[in-house]
Design a protein around this motif. Structure first.
Motif, PDB file in Angstrom:
ATOM      1  N   PRO A  24       0.833  -1.207   0.000  1.00 16.95           N
ATOM      2  CA  PRO A  24       0.000   0.000   0.000  1.00 16.95           C
ATOM      3  C   PRO A  24       0.864   1.251   0.000  1.00 16.95           C
ATOM      4  O   PRO A  24       1.978   1.267   0.510  1.00 16.95           O
ATOM      5  N   SER A  26       0.355   5.674   0.199  1.00 17.71           N
ATOM      6  CA  SER A  26      -0.555   6.814   0.305  1.00 17.71           C
ATOM      7  C   SER A  26      -0.655   7.561  -1.014  1.00 17.71           C
ATOM      8  O   SER A  26      -1.617   8.291  -1.257  1.00 17.71           O
ATOM      9  N   GLN A  28      -0.761   6.012  -3.942  1.00 15.78           N
ATOM     10  CA  GLN A  28      -1.436   5.190  -4.927  1.00 15.78           C
ATOM     11  C   GLN A  28      -2.884   5.626  -5.120  1.00 15.78           C
ATOM     12  O   GLN A  28      -3.579   5.950  -4.151  1.00 15.78           O
ATOM     13  N   PRO A  29      -3.380   5.573  -6.370  1.00 14.08           N
ATOM     14  CA  PRO A  29      -4.807   5.813  -6.606  1.00 14.08           C
ATOM     15  C   PRO A  29      -5.635   4.725  -5.934  1.00 14.08           C
ATOM     16  O   PRO A  29      -5.126   3.665  -5.577  1.00 14.08           O
ATOM     17  N   LYS A  30      -6.898   4.973  -5.778  1.00  7.58           N
ATOM     18  CA  LYS A  30      -7.799   4.013  -5.175  1.00  7.58           C
ATOM     19  C   LYS A  30      -7.835   2.725  -5.994  1.00  7.58           C
ATOM     20  O   LYS A  30      -7.989   2.766  -7.219  1.00  7.58           O
ATOM     21  N   PRO A  31      -7.691   1.550  -5.353  1.00  7.06           N
ATOM     22  CA  PRO A  31      -7.712   0.288  -6.098  1.00  7.06           C
ATOM     23  C   PRO A  31      -9.052   0.070  -6.794  1.00  7.06           C
ATOM     24  O   PRO A  31     -10.106   0.438  -6.276  1.00  7.06           O
ATOM     25  N   GLU A  35      -5.533  -4.919  -5.065  1.00  6.53           N
ATOM     26  CA  GLU A  35      -4.829  -3.678  -4.742  1.00  6.53           C
ATOM     27  C   GLU A  35      -4.334  -2.948  -5.986  1.00  6.53           C
ATOM     28  O   GLU A  35      -3.472  -2.077  -5.910  1.00  6.53           O
ATOM     29  N   SER A  37      -4.397  -0.320  -8.971  1.00  2.00           N
ATOM     30  CA  SER A  37      -4.993   0.894  -9.522  1.00  2.00           C
ATOM     31  C   SER A  37      -5.467   0.559 -10.937  1.00  2.00           C
ATOM     32  O   SER A  37      -5.134  -0.507 -11.478  1.00  2.00           O
TER      33      SER A  37
END
Length: 313
Positions: A24, A26, A28-31, A35, A37
């Protein structure tokens, strides 16, 4: 996105079969799936990213197939009502009651034909088996459900007509690679008794790096050409119809394949093992997605040996 950046973002995902672990972040775009993107998922289903020589390797299969067809011309028959419902048959000389292999080629449901799938014929014929490769259309002209039905018709025709080319209708096996492995998986969940054939019309299958649940595929960039409904997605996802599988299945993958194709193979193999239907798992080492099926043209390869073991030859 560069390959090394995706691998860094996906942690161990690219190197493990049956696992999907992404560290993970912070940033990263929302999965959109597990996990991943959206960009990562699109890349995980983009084979050209993992095998930049994809076009060259597919062309190589076509060239090798052309050479095979010159040396051992196949018999070509029509298995259905469409002009594209053709199937090539390679049989050993004087064949009688020999085992039969039907190969469903890959190509993202959009590329290649039976003419590109002759290269494994010497391996199977040399082992005393008949080798068949059908055409079944592409998403350029028909929809996925029709492609699935064409593959089912090709198998049904093979069982009913095996004796005409020296094959044993009680020893018919199925092989598929990539999107062809997906289509082969759909054939495996066919209710054959409704078509007047025994429930075990197919005695075994070898599936190479296929897609066995189309949910993540529909979420990826492949949705641009894979136009199916949710109901069609469910119907064409072998992972959701495990109770209909009636034969042992050998699963293979390539160590340099994309993380999603590895994950799909691993998850499907785990499910088959849990229900007593997994014949074997094989990893083709030093191979990408398009080098994996090429090893069917090598009688001593790990892929060919897995198939011979499944068939008992």
């Amino acid at each position: 996105m560069r390959r090394r950046h995706l691998l860094a973002a996906t942690g161990t995902l690219g190197g493990a079969i049956g696992s999907a672990v992404i560290a993970p972040s912070s940033a990263q775009p929302k999965p959109v799936f597990l996990e991943y993107s959206q960009e990562q998922l699109d890349t995980a289903y983009d084979q050209s990213f993992w095998a930049p020589q994809m076009a060259e390797l597919e062309a190589g299969d076509g060239a090798k197939s052309a050479e095979v067809r010159k040396k051992m011309p196949p018999r070509t028959e029509r298995y259905g009502g469409s002009e594209t419902n053709l199937i090539d048959i390679f049989s050993p000389p004087g064949a009688k009651d020999v085992p039969v292999v039907v190969f469903i080629h890959g190509g993202a449901w959009t590329r290649n034909s039976r003419l590109d799938a002759s290269f494994p014929a010497p391996t199977l014929v040399g082992r005393g088996a008949a080798y068949l490769a059908p055409d079944f259309g592409s998403l350029k002209t028909i929809r996925l459900p029709e492609m699935v039905e064409n593959c089912r018709l090709a198998l049904e025709w093979t069982v009913r007509n095996a004796a005409s080319f020296g094959g044993d209708p009680k020893r018919v096996y199925l092989v598929g690679h990539s999107s062809g492995a997906h289509l082969a998986g759909c054939v495996l969940i066919t209710e054959w008794t409704k078509r007047g054939l025994p429930v075990d019309a197919i005695k075994g299958a070898l599936l190479m790096s296929g897609m066995y649940d189309l949910y993540p595929v529909r979420l990826s960039s492949r949705s641009k050409f894979l136009h199916i409904t949710r109901e069609e997605e469910a119907a064409a996802s072998p992972m959701r119809h495990l109770d209909k599988i009636a034969c042992p299945i050998a699963i293979t993958s390539a160590d340099q394949d994309s993380p999603e194709f590895k994950r799909q193979s691993g998850v499907f193999a785990d499910a088959l093992q849990g229900m007593g239907r997994l014949a074997s798992r094989t990893v083709a080492f030093n191979a990408n997605h398009f080098q994996e099926d090429d090893r069917l043209g090598q009688p001593d390869s790990e892929i060919s040996k897995a198939l011979f073991s499944l068939m008992g030859i």
